[in-house]
Design an enzyme around this catalytic site. Structure first.
Site, mmCIF file in Angstrom:
data_model
loop_
_atom_site.group_PDB
_atom_site.id
_atom_site.type_symbol
_atom_site.label_atom_id
_atom_site.label_comp_id
_atom_site.label_asym_id
_atom_site.label_seq_id
_atom_site.Cartn_x
_atom_site.Cartn_y
_atom_site.Cartn_z
ATOM 1 N N LYS A 3 44.137 37.502 36.639
ATOM 2 C CA LYS A 3 42.906 37.596 37.459
ATOM 3 C C LYS A 3 41.705 37.720 36.521
ATOM 4 C CE LYS A 3 40.659 40.326 41.072
ATOM 5 N NZ LYS A 3 40.821 41.083 42.313
ATOM 6 N N GLU B 55 44.197 41.833 35.070
ATOM 7 C CA GLU B 55 42.772 41.552 35.320
ATOM 8 C C GLU B 55 41.882 42.015 34.175
ATOM 9 O OE1 GLU B 55 41.177 43.208 38.959
ATOM 10 O OE2 GLU B 55 39.189 42.400 38.581
HETATM 11 C C1 5MM Z 1 37.732 45.539 45.404
HETATM 12 O O1 5MM Z 1 37.283 46.224 44.254
HETATM 13 C C2 5MM Z 1 38.285 46.486 43.273
HETATM 14 C C3 5MM Z 1 38.364 47.937 42.945
HETATM 15 O O2 5MM Z 1 37.165 48.343 42.331
HETATM 16 P P1 5MM Z 1 36.947 49.848 41.850
HETATM 17 O O3 5MM Z 1 38.049 50.222 40.954
HETATM 18 O O4 5MM Z 1 35.600 49.773 41.167
HETATM 19 O O5 5MM Z 1 36.875 50.700 43.060
HETATM 20 C C4 5MM Z 1 37.988 45.621 42.017
HETATM 21 O O6 5MM Z 1 38.882 45.873 40.981
HETATM 22 C C5 5MM Z 1 38.100 44.184 42.423
HETATM 23 O O7 5MM Z 1 39.420 43.888 42.781
HETATM 24 C C6 5MM Z 1 37.693 43.255 41.294
HETATM 25 O O8 5MM Z 1 36.538 43.705 40.642
HETATM 26 C C7 5MM Z 1 37.370 41.900 41.895
HETATM 27 O O9 5MM Z 1 36.412 42.097 42.908
HETATM 28 P P2 5MM Z 1 35.159 41.142 42.964
HETATM 29 O O10 5MM Z 1 34.234 41.816 43.951
HETATM 30 O O11 5MM Z 1 34.587 41.081 41.578
HETATM 31 O O12 5MM Z 1 35.686 39.814 43.442
#
Ligand code: 5MM
Length: 338
Positions: free
Chosen positions: A220, A178
């Site tokens: 991703k 990602e």
């Molecule tokens: C769900 O949030 C994931 C973990 O975030 P943190 O490390 O900030 O706690 C994050 O990695 C998430 O999987 C990705 O950003 C994709 O989430 P979005 O909300 O952008 O679809």
């Protein structure tokens, strides 16, 4: 490394009409989500909230896998079933976030970070695998501003992503790779395309250099969008066209699938963009979703700490809309029906 196992798992993660639920908010991030609905960030609330998500009707019809935070991987559902067992019994693949977060990059610009978590990862992967995880996730964060991103930040993040991916594959765990170019700046869509272009070039170069088998990963990425603070917002067709252009340039057809992050897009736009790309058709990889916020925002609000059925209904609807978008069969009118 068992390439067949990795490839089969990766294919299952991007199975037609299914996507991945990102429910791996770290304790600090879930606090922000709970703060927005006035709920205290306790273990009991995190457990109840995630139980609500995972027991949503038709969950398994729309969801191929779930990215879990370590606490949840080792937790039990409200009926005391271990979470990975609950998911696996539904045919939903348990996954685990293994990075320990984006930390300030020494010598970089103020907004540049490097994602940490490689030390001891080999041992942690064995522990996660024993608990039932079959894929993992590592998120690199790249910002766009007057001072960023530097080649330095792009390089160190791509290098770490590839090191993580190689370790995962050694353990027969599929790495979700990602690289997220943030969409919160005032940059236009052109700048997002340029940065996404160089980031993906660096990531695939490092994956190749570090002998990562592309057949056994899921990418991703962010979509190519206008920065949230940009006065001109590109429309759905332009986002789809630019995103596909940059992906076609850099993602070899050996990669089984691409599961987008939502990055702060509204629920409906994240769905519309995915749908437009799948409607374009003739793609060398599966294109699906791995949304966090765009899958959970409505469910979180409807749940509000106590309305379990309302939360499930909101989650079911969003998952169904994204499932349709993953095969290019979403229509805006379906939102109104709900
Ligand atoms: C769900 O949030 C994931 C973990 O975030 P943190 O490390 O900030 O706690 C994050 O990695 C998430 O999987 C990705 O950003 C994709 O989430 P979005 O909300 O952008 O679809």
């Amino acid at each position: 490394m068992n390439l067949k196992t990795l490839h089969d798992t990766a294919l299952a993660m991007v199975a037609s009409g299914k996507g991945i639920l990102a429910a791996d908010e770290s304790t600090g991030t879930i606090k922000k989500r709970f703060d927005s609905i006035g709920i205290e960030n306790t273990w009991a609330h995190r457990r109840a909230y995630r139980d609500m998500l995972f027991t949503t009707p038709d969950f398994e019809k729309y969801t191929s896998g779930v990215i879990l935070f370590e606490e949840t991987l080792f937790d039990k559902a409200l009926d005391e079933t271990p979470i990975p067992k609950l998911l696996a019994a539904k045919g939903v693949i348990p996954g685990i976030k293994v990075d320990s977060g984006a930390k300030p990059l020494a010598g970089g610009a103020a907004d540049e970070t490097v994602t940490e978590g490689l030390d001891g990862l080999r041992e942690r992967l064995e522990k996660y695998k024993a608990a039932g995880a079959r894929f993992a996730k590592w998120r690199a964060v790249i910002s766009i501003s007057d001072d960023s991103p530097s080649d330095y930040a792009i390089h160190v993040n791509a290098h770490a992503l590839a090191r993580y991916a190689a370790l995962c594959q050694e353990a027969d765990i599929v790495p979700i790779v990602e690289p997220e170019v943030l969409m919160d700046g005032d940059n236009d869509i052109e700048a997002c395309e340029e940065v996404t272009d160089v980031v993906l070039a660096a990531v695939f170069s490092e994956l190749y250099a570090q002998r990562v088998a592309l057949e056994g990963i899921v990418l991703k990425p962010n979509m190519v969008v206008s920065g949230a603070r940009c006065s001109e917002q590109a429309g759905v067709a332009e986002v789809a066209e630019r995103t596909l252009r940059v992906l076609r340039r850099h993602v070899p057809s050996a990669v089984p699938g691409i599961a987008f992050l939502s990055g702060g897009q509204s629920d409906e736009l994240a769905t519309a963009h995915l749908d437009a790309m799948n409607k374009a058709g003739n793609l060398p990889w599966k294109l699906t979703f791995s949304y966090g916020r765009a899958l959970q925002a409505a469910a979180l609000k409807a749940w509000g700490g106590k309305h379990v059925d309302a939360g499930k209904a909101a989650h079911q609807h969003r998952a169904k809309m994204n499932s349709l978008a993953a095969v290019g069969k979403w229509e805006k009118a379906l939102e109104k029906v709900a």
